[in-house]
Every structure is written in C-alpha cells, then in structure tokens.
Write an enzyme that holds these catalytic residues in place. Sequence first.
Site, PDB file in Angstrom:
ATOM      1  CB  SER A   1      -1.045   0.645   0.754  1.00  0.00           C
ATOM      2  OG  SER A   1      -0.705   0.706   1.708  1.00  0.00           O
TER       3      SER A   1
HETATM    4  N1  LIG Z   1      -4.254   9.069   5.368  1.00  0.00           N
HETATM    5  C1  LIG Z   1      -3.447   7.681   5.617  1.00  0.00           C
HETATM    6  C2  LIG Z   1      -4.368   6.643   4.681  1.00  0.00           C
HETATM    7  C3  LIG Z   1      -3.577   5.048   5.449  1.00  0.00           C
HETATM    8  C4  LIG Z   1      -5.090   4.742   4.802  1.00  0.00           C
HETATM    9  O1  LIG Z   1      -5.804   4.092   4.455  1.00  0.00           O
HETATM   10  N2  LIG Z   1      -4.882   2.919   4.933  1.00  0.00           N
HETATM   11  C5  LIG Z   1      -5.355   2.034   4.292  1.00  0.00           C
HETATM   12  C6  LIG Z   1      -3.976   1.071   2.993  1.00  0.00           C
HETATM   13  S1  LIG Z   1      -3.830   1.973   1.916  1.00  0.00           S
HETATM   14  C7  LIG Z   1      -5.662   1.423   5.539  1.00  0.00           C
HETATM   15  O2  LIG Z   1      -4.878   0.416   6.339  1.00  0.00           O
HETATM   16  N3  LIG Z   1      -7.268   0.188   4.922  1.00  0.00           N
HETATM   17  C8  LIG Z   1      -7.390  -0.261   6.137  1.00  0.00           C
HETATM   18  C9  LIG Z   1      -8.296  -0.593   7.060  1.00  0.00           C
HETATM   19  O3  LIG Z   1      -8.733   1.048   6.567  1.00  0.00           O
HETATM   20  O4  LIG Z   1      -9.442  -0.519   7.939  1.00  0.00           O
HETATM   21  C10 LIG Z   1      -1.902   7.219   5.940  1.00  0.00           C
HETATM   22  O5  LIG Z   1      -1.701   8.597   5.309  1.00  0.00           O
HETATM   23  O6  LIG Z   1      -1.580   6.394   6.523  1.00  0.00           O
END
Ligand SMILES: N[C@@H](CCC(=O)N[C@@H](CS)C(=O)NCC(=O)O)C(=O)O
Length: 218
Positions: free
Chosen positions: A11
Amino acid sequence: MPLNLYVMEVSPPNRAVLLCIKALELDVNMKPINLVAQEQLKPEFVKINPQHTLPTLEDDGFVIWDSHAICGYLVNKFATDDSLYPKDPQKRAVVDQRLHFDSGVLFPRLVDITFPLFVLKCGEIPEEKRKRVFDAYEFLEKFLGDSDYLAGNLFTIADMCCIATVSSLEEALRVPADDYPKVKAWIQRCRDNLPGYNEANQAGLDIFKGAVDGVLTK
Ligand SMILES: N[C@@H](CCC(=O)N[C@@H](CS)C(=O)NCC(=O)O)C(=O)O
C-alpha cells in the site's frame, strides 16, 4: 525500546514511511498486518489504532498513524538536520501543502480507482477516473516549476509521500504521466535519488502491480 511499524508494503502510504525510514537510516521493527485477511480489524490492533489504518507507528508506548504524520514525527525526532522537513516556517508550509495534496487529492483519486477494482471487482479503470488523475498531475507539473523536487531542490518527506502514490498510479494503475514532462522527470529523479527506493517503494509497488493486473479484465 524499538520502533514498531505496523505495515503492509503493497500500500502506497506504507511505502512512503518505508522511504522515510531508509532516508533516516532507522532501525525499525516491522510488524506485518495483512489487510486482505482484515487483520487490521482484530481487537488488539484496533486497541492501538482505533481508525485501523496502516501504516501505524509505535514508539515506546506512543502511537501515531497516517503516513504524513509519521514521516513528520520521525524526521522531527531522529533527523540530524532539517532538510527532509525544514523548520523554516515558509519552507515547512510548502512541504505541508504538498503533504496535504497527497492526503486530499492524490490518494483519494487512487482509492477512487482501487476500491471499485479490488472490492467491487469492476474489472476496469473508467476514463473519467483516469482524467481526474491527469488533472492532479497537471497540478504537480505546476508545483514543480523549475525545481527538482516538490518543495525545492532538495527532496523532502513531501516527495516520499507523493511518489509512493504517483508511482502506483503511473506504473500499476495505467495512468501514465507522459504528457507531464516535469512530473515524469521528477518520478525518475525520485527513483534515482531517494535512499533505498527499490527496497522501500519498488518492491511493494511490483506486488501492487501484480495484484492490479490480476483484477483488470478490460
Ligand atoms: N491517510 C492515511 C491513509 C491510510 C490508509 O487508508 N491505509 C489503508 C491501506 S492503503 C488501510 O489501512 N486500510 C484499512 C482500513 O481502513 O481498515 C495515511 O496516509 O496513512
């Protein structure tokens, strides 16, 4: 106490933090979390980060998430100079603006493509979504101006956060930056000059690309 990074390198925001760790030459304990298996929703992780997003950093009981916040924290705490995140208020404001551009424009446009692809299994990347990414490249082209990097002639955490997203859009999600020469040159400059680029960004990006190839049907 070691630094722990809860991470899934496929990611983009996770890869941004890996780039920052490389640039700072930090020794960090990697704690892989599998988002596909929804391990981020396990109670023990939600207790650490109620928003259950990756990356998440733990530093001796202090926990912070969001890649942009983590990069800023790591530089503030561990860097030997301020080149990656300048202390000068105006220079820092420019870096912050680019970081918010990644958070508020680039990354949401990427998610707008990946969510339908991976979750709704739509099989394609609609032209209007590619157009929204081209619009974002146009902004980046202007931000770059005559500079080598997004906030001047030295790379900063803004480049690390934005390149993780842009390289994913460009290489994996079929949104080439060929019509944006400054963006194209900046991408190559990041590849050539960001410490540990191949290990920190390219390795996870290649896995991401394979996953995209596997769900594209058209
Ligand atoms: N703005 C955040 C975005 C983080 C994000 O959305 N991560 C996603 C993966 S790309 C995630 O962990 N998703 C799992 C969830 O929301 O449960 C950053 O820059 O860290």
